[in-house]
Design a protein around this motif. Structure first.
Motif, PDB file in Angstrom:
ATOM      1  N   LEU A 188       0.699  -1.235   0.187  1.00 24.83           N
ATOM      2  CA  LEU A 188       0.025   0.105  -0.155  1.00 24.83           C
ATOM      3  C   LEU A 188       0.376   1.205  -0.294  1.00 24.83           C
ATOM      4  CD1 LEU A 188      -2.323  -0.975   2.434  1.00 24.83           C
ATOM      5  CD2 LEU A 188      -2.700  -1.712  -0.062  1.00 24.83           C
ATOM      6  N   ALA A 209      -2.764   5.491  -0.804  1.00 27.56           N
ATOM      7  CA  ALA A 209      -3.456   4.214  -1.065  1.00 27.56           C
ATOM      8  C   ALA A 209      -4.501   4.765  -0.146  1.00 27.56           C
ATOM      9  CB  ALA A 209      -2.698   2.734  -0.822  1.00 27.56           C
ATOM     10  N   ALA A 216      -0.740   6.033   4.112  1.00 22.84           N
ATOM     11  CA  ALA A 216      -1.673   5.179   3.423  1.00 22.84           C
ATOM     12  C   ALA A 216      -3.338   4.900   4.445  1.00 22.84           C
ATOM     13  CB  ALA A 216      -1.529   2.978   3.158  1.00 22.84           C
TER      14      ALA A 216
END
Length: 253
Positions: free
Chosen positions: A206, A210, A227
């Motif tokens: 990730l 993200a 993330a």
């Protein structure tokens, strides 16, 4: 009486003189007959020899012709078997058993397709598709898809996708990509936004950009700083099972 006696002697002498000549003629005739018979026998022998040679030649020609025909039959059978035997196909990773081609199909920005699409090669989607998409090669998405997508590899950059994504390889979700649907793959790198569950047999990465709203199942997960995840993370495909590990710890106490 002396006259008759002399006449008898003369007749006997004449007969004796004639008899050898007649015997000679008979002997000569017999000799000629024997010669003619011998000549006929010789001619018959020559004819028999010629017939035997002719028969041998004919038989030999028949035998050679038979061998030639056998060779032709064998050659024809060999060619027929060579043409009729199917060639072996290599095993392919796709469920259909077909082999991906090197062809790349492109859906341009101005194209809109209502319906399913399937290709044995790669597909580059720049336009819009309302339907399911299946590609045996790589699927590049920069446009819009409303439907489920399946491919050997999937790469989405700046795409808008509503539906599931399934890949027998990797899925890469670039920045500014929005996906509403579940992801299934062997590995995944995510830098965009996903609303759905992620089920990956291998590693998941990730990126800092993200955004994931859903559960993550993987072998390992790498979460970069920045993330955002709203859901559960489970490394259920890892080599170490946490539940079994702690059960073993309890038994040791």
């Amino acid at each position: 009486m002396g006259f008759f006696s002399d006449l008898k002697d003369d007749l006997s002498q004449a007969v004796n003189e004639l008899m050898p000549e007649e015997g000679a003629e008979e002997a000569e005739a017999k000799k000629n007959a024997e010669a003619e018979e011998a000549a006929d026998d010789g001619a018959d022998a020559v004819r028999e020899t010629e017939k035997a040679e002719e028969s041998s030649t004919v038989n030999g020609f028949d035998a050679d012709l038979g061998a030639m025909l056998d060779n032709v039959d064998n050659l024809s059978a060999t060619k027929e078997s060579a043409y009729t035997q199917p060639a072996e196909k290599a095993e392919m990773p796709s469920s259909s058993g077909k082999r991906p081609s090197d062809e790349v199909s492109t859906l341009t920005e101005s194209m809109i397709i209502n319906g399913n699409i399937a290709t044995e090669g790669a597909l580059d989607v720049r336009g819009s598709i309302v339907g399911n998409v299946e590609a045996l090669g790589k699927l590049n998405i920069t446009g819009t898809i409303q439907g489920n997508s399946q491919a050997a590899e999937i790469y989405a950059e700046g795409a808008k996708i509503t539906g599931e994504l399934k890949s027998s390889g990797s899925i890469k979700v670039g920045q500014s990509t929005v996906i509403i649907g579940n992801l299934y793959a062997n590995s995944a790198v995510i830098a965009g936004a996903i609303k759905g569950d992620i089920d990956v047999k291998g590693p998941v990465v990730l990126d800092s950009s993200a955004i994931v709203m859903g559960d993550i199942k993987s072998k390992s997960v790498q979460i970069n700083n920045g993330a955002v995840i709203e859901g559960m993370c489970s490394q259920c495909y890892a080599e170490v099972n946490p539940t079994s590990f702690f059960e073993e710890i309890k038994k040791m106490k």
